[in-house]
Design a protein around this motif. Structure first.
Motif, PDB file in Angstrom:
ATOM      1  N   GLU A 176       2.342  17.675 -25.068  1.00 36.87           N
ATOM      2  CA  GLU A 176       3.286  17.907 -26.164  1.00 36.87           C
ATOM      3  C   GLU A 176       4.563  17.094 -25.980  1.00 36.87           C
ATOM      4  O   GLU A 176       5.570  17.375 -26.620  1.00 36.87           O
ATOM      5  CB  GLU A 176       3.639  19.398 -26.249  1.00 36.87           C
ATOM      6  N   GLY A 177       4.530  16.140 -25.091  1.00 31.64           N
ATOM      7  CA  GLY A 177       5.656  15.228 -24.977  1.00 31.64           C
ATOM      8  C   GLY A 177       6.737  15.657 -24.004  1.00 31.64           C
ATOM      9  O   GLY A 177       7.846  15.132 -24.037  1.00 31.64           O
ATOM     10  N   GLY A 178       6.442  16.596 -23.146  1.00 32.56           N
ATOM     11  CA  GLY A 178       7.426  16.988 -22.147  1.00 32.56           C
ATOM     12  C   GLY A 178       7.049  16.411 -20.803  1.00 32.56           C
ATOM     13  O   GLY A 178       6.039  15.729 -20.664  1.00 32.56           O
ATOM     14  N   GLU A 179       7.895  16.649 -19.832  1.00 33.84           N
ATOM     15  CA  GLU A 179       7.520  16.206 -18.496  1.00 33.84           C
ATOM     16  C   GLU A 179       7.773  17.329 -17.493  1.00 33.84           C
ATOM     17  O   GLU A 179       8.693  18.125 -17.643  1.00 33.84           O
ATOM     18  CB  GLU A 179       8.297  14.956 -18.086  1.00 33.84           C
ATOM     19  N   VAL A 180       6.917  17.382 -16.512  1.00 33.47           N
ATOM     20  CA  VAL A 180       7.059  18.384 -15.463  1.00 33.47           C
ATOM     21  C   VAL A 180       7.817  17.741 -14.317  1.00 33.47           C
ATOM     22  O   VAL A 180       7.338  16.818 -13.673  1.00 33.47           O
ATOM     23  CB  VAL A 180       5.680  18.872 -14.985  1.00 33.47           C
ATOM     24  N   ALA A 181       9.019  18.223 -14.097  1.00 37.66           N
ATOM     25  CA  ALA A 181       9.876  17.586 -13.103  1.00 37.66           C
ATOM     26  C   ALA A 181       9.584  18.084 -11.698  1.00 37.66           C
ATOM     27  O   ALA A 181       9.805  17.372 -10.726  1.00 37.66           O
ATOM     28  CB  ALA A 181      11.346  17.840 -13.448  1.00 37.66           C
ATOM     29  N   GLU A 182       9.084  19.297 -11.625  1.00 37.61           N
ATOM     30  CA  GLU A 182       8.907  19.875 -10.304  1.00 37.61           C
ATOM     31  C   GLU A 182       7.881  20.992 -10.367  1.00 37.61           C
ATOM     32  O   GLU A 182       7.827  21.746 -11.329  1.00 37.61           O
ATOM     33  CB  GLU A 182      10.253  20.444  -9.831  1.00 37.61           C
ATOM     34  N   VAL A 183       7.069  21.063  -9.344  1.00 36.34           N
ATOM     35  CA  VAL A 183       6.095  22.151  -9.244  1.00 36.34           C
ATOM     36  C   VAL A 183       6.247  22.796  -7.878  1.00 36.34           C
ATOM     37  O   VAL A 183       6.334  22.108  -6.864  1.00 36.34           O
ATOM     38  CB  VAL A 183       4.643  21.632  -9.393  1.00 36.34           C
ATOM     39  N   GLN A 184       6.328  24.103  -7.862  1.00 35.47           N
ATOM     40  CA  GLN A 184       6.386  24.815  -6.584  1.00 35.47           C
ATOM     41  C   GLN A 184       5.340  25.906  -6.576  1.00 35.47           C
ATOM     42  O   GLN A 184       5.157  26.604  -7.561  1.00 35.47           O
ATOM     43  CB  GLN A 184       7.758  25.471  -6.397  1.00 35.47           C
ATOM     44  N   LYS A 185       4.673  26.013  -5.459  1.00 35.75           N
ATOM     45  CA  LYS A 185       3.776  27.145  -5.282  1.00 35.75           C
ATOM     46  C   LYS A 185       4.406  28.065  -4.249  1.00 35.75           C
ATOM     47  O   LYS A 185       4.658  27.662  -3.131  1.00 35.75           O
ATOM     48  CB  LYS A 185       2.397  26.673  -4.802  1.00 35.75           C
TER      49      LYS A 185
ATOM     50  N   ARG B 290      11.179  19.343 -18.407  1.00 33.05           N
ATOM     51  CA  ARG B 290      12.100  18.716 -19.341  1.00 33.05           C
ATOM     52  C   ARG B 290      11.221  18.504 -20.565  1.00 33.05           C
ATOM     53  O   ARG B 290      10.315  17.657 -20.537  1.00 33.05           O
ATOM     54  CB  ARG B 290      12.586  17.400 -18.728  1.00 33.05           C
ATOM     55  N   ALA B 291      11.425  19.298 -21.567  1.00 34.47           N
ATOM     56  CA  ALA B 291      10.433  19.300 -22.635  1.00 34.47           C
ATOM     57  C   ALA B 291      11.037  19.706 -23.973  1.00 34.47           C
ATOM     58  O   ALA B 291      12.047  20.398 -24.018  1.00 34.47           O
ATOM     59  CB  ALA B 291       9.301  20.264 -22.277  1.00 34.47           C
ATOM     60  N   PRO B 292      10.421  19.250 -25.059  1.00 33.67           N
ATOM     61  CA  PRO B 292      10.837  19.699 -26.389  1.00 33.67           C
ATOM     62  C   PRO B 292      10.386  21.139 -26.613  1.00 33.67           C
ATOM     63  O   PRO B 292       9.490  21.629 -25.930  1.00 33.67           O
ATOM     64  CB  PRO B 292      10.110  18.737 -27.326  1.00 33.67           C
ATOM     65  N   VAL B 293      10.999  21.751 -27.591  1.00 31.17           N
ATOM     66  CA  VAL B 293      10.728  23.166 -27.867  1.00 31.17           C
ATOM     67  C   VAL B 293       9.235  23.403 -28.120  1.00 31.17           C
ATOM     68  O   VAL B 293       8.661  24.381 -27.661  1.00 31.17           O
ATOM     69  CB  VAL B 293      11.541  23.628 -29.086  1.00 31.17           C
ATOM     70  N   LYS B 294       8.644  22.458 -28.821  1.00 30.86           N
ATOM     71  CA  LYS B 294       7.236  22.607 -29.201  1.00 30.86           C
ATOM     72  C   LYS B 294       6.359  22.768 -27.957  1.00 30.86           C
ATOM     73  O   LYS B 294       5.430  23.575 -27.938  1.00 30.86           O
ATOM     74  CB  LYS B 294       6.803  21.366 -29.984  1.00 30.86           C
ATOM     75  N   ALA B 295       6.665  21.993 -26.934  1.00 27.20           N
ATOM     76  CA  ALA B 295       5.857  22.059 -25.715  1.00 27.20           C
ATOM     77  C   ALA B 295       5.991  23.428 -25.057  1.00 27.20           C
ATOM     78  O   ALA B 295       5.023  23.967 -24.526  1.00 27.20           O
ATOM     79  CB  ALA B 295       6.287  20.969 -24.743  1.00 27.20           C
ATOM     80  N   VAL B 296       7.195  23.964 -25.137  1.00 25.26           N
ATOM     81  CA  VAL B 296       7.424  25.252 -24.484  1.00 25.26           C
ATOM     82  C   VAL B 296       6.720  26.378 -25.237  1.00 25.26           C
ATOM     83  O   VAL B 296       6.100  27.254 -24.635  1.00 25.26           O
ATOM     84  CB  VAL B 296       8.933  25.538 -24.353  1.00 25.26           C
ATOM     85  N   THR B 297       6.813  26.352 -26.556  1.00 27.54           N
ATOM     86  CA  THR B 297       6.121  27.402 -27.315  1.00 27.54           C
ATOM     87  C   THR B 297       4.623  27.314 -27.097  1.00 27.54           C
ATOM     88  O   THR B 297       3.948  28.331 -26.979  1.00 27.54           O
ATOM     89  CB  THR B 297       6.431  27.303 -28.830  1.00 27.54           C
ATOM     90  N   GLU B 298       4.135  26.097 -27.034  1.00 23.84           N
ATOM     91  CA  GLU B 298       2.700  25.920 -26.817  1.00 23.84           C
ATOM     92  C   GLU B 298       2.305  26.425 -25.422  1.00 23.84           C
ATOM     93  O   GLU B 298       1.285  27.105 -25.264  1.00 23.84           O
ATOM     94  CB  GLU B 298       2.336  24.433 -26.989  1.00 23.84           C
ATOM     95  N   LEU B 299       3.135  26.117 -24.465  1.00 21.53           N
ATOM     96  CA  LEU B 299       2.866  26.580 -23.100  1.00 21.53           C
ATOM     97  C   LEU B 299       2.882  28.108 -23.033  1.00 21.53           C
ATOM     98  O   LEU B 299       2.015  28.732 -22.413  1.00 21.53           O
ATOM     99  CB  LEU B 299       3.912  26.003 -22.134  1.00 21.53           C
TER     100      LEU B 299
END
Ligand code: ZN
Lengths: 78, 139
Positions: free
Chosen positions: B33-42, B66-75
């Motif tokens: 959806e056009g965002g980027e994942v800056a960091e992943v932690q487990k 770091r993502a647009p609203v659309k990506a977050v709602t979809e997530l």
């Protein structure tokens, strides 16, 4: 006038200010634990000595931590 | 584009690869959806402060986006549906800033930035990078 009995209360200071915390982090559970009672309630700043700004941030952080099960909402019934 | 922090709790029965798959699925949606994942932690398997869906523990996964609203709602839609997700939380991670400077008239207004609005959020890092309000922030 009759203030002979000066109470020597220890000066309470905001720990967050001492540590120059800019934003209280809800992921920092270790730290948040210091500010909830054993029943899980948020400790008032009258007791903890936090400044208004950090207490405000702290309450939000604690509530967030609760909602993702890092802190409990209430102590469990024994 | 705004910065977000997403935490989700996965079923404790999931193995390591199951956790990785769930994280990959979540990141996949964000990038699609056009965002980027800056960091992943487990954070590994942690005990839950209270019971969720009859589980007392779960795998915690943390994403900084770091993502647009659309990506977050979809997530979020995805996380609602996914069986293995016990619970999740999305918060805004505001850009660090100090109190706005009083002298608004003299300071050049910062360009359209997303620092206003409901930015009562959290951050995890970059404590050193305080800004003086007078500087023009990069958008
Ligand atoms: Zn303070």
């Amino acid at each position: 006038m009759l203030n002979k009995r000066r109470t020597y209360r220890r000066q309470k200071v905001c720990k967050f200010c001492l540590d120059k915390v800019l934003q209280v982090d809800f992921k920092d559970v270790k730290r948040l634990r210091n500010y909830v009672s054993d029943r899980g309630k948020i400790i008032p700043r009258r007791i903890s000595g936090n400044c208004a700004r950090h207490q405000r941030q702290l309450t939000i952080a604690i509530k967030r931590a609760r909602s993702i099960a890092l802190l409990s909402f209430a102590a469990e019934l024994a | 584009m705004r910065s977000y922090e997403v935490i989700f709790i996965l079923d404790p029965a999931l193995g390591d690869d199951g956790v990785d798959a769930a994280i990959a699925a979540a990141s996949g949606i964000v990038t699609k959806e056009g965002g980027e994942v800056a960091e992943v932690q487990k954070w590994g398997k942690k005990r839950l402060a209270y019971e969720i869906k009859k589980r007392r523990e779960g795998h915690y996964a943390f994403l900084r986006l770091r993502a647009p609203v659309k990506a977050v709602t979809e997530l979020e839609r995805h996380l609602h549906i996914a069986e293995s997700v016990l619970k999740f939380l999305t918060v805004l991670a505001p850009a660090l800033r100090r109190r706005p400077v009083k002298a608004k008239a003299s300071a050049p207004a910062p360009k359209e930035s997303d620092t206003h609005g409901m930015t009562v959020g959290v951050h995890g890092e970059a404590v050193g990078s305080r800004r003086t309000g007078a500087e023009v922030q990069e958008a």
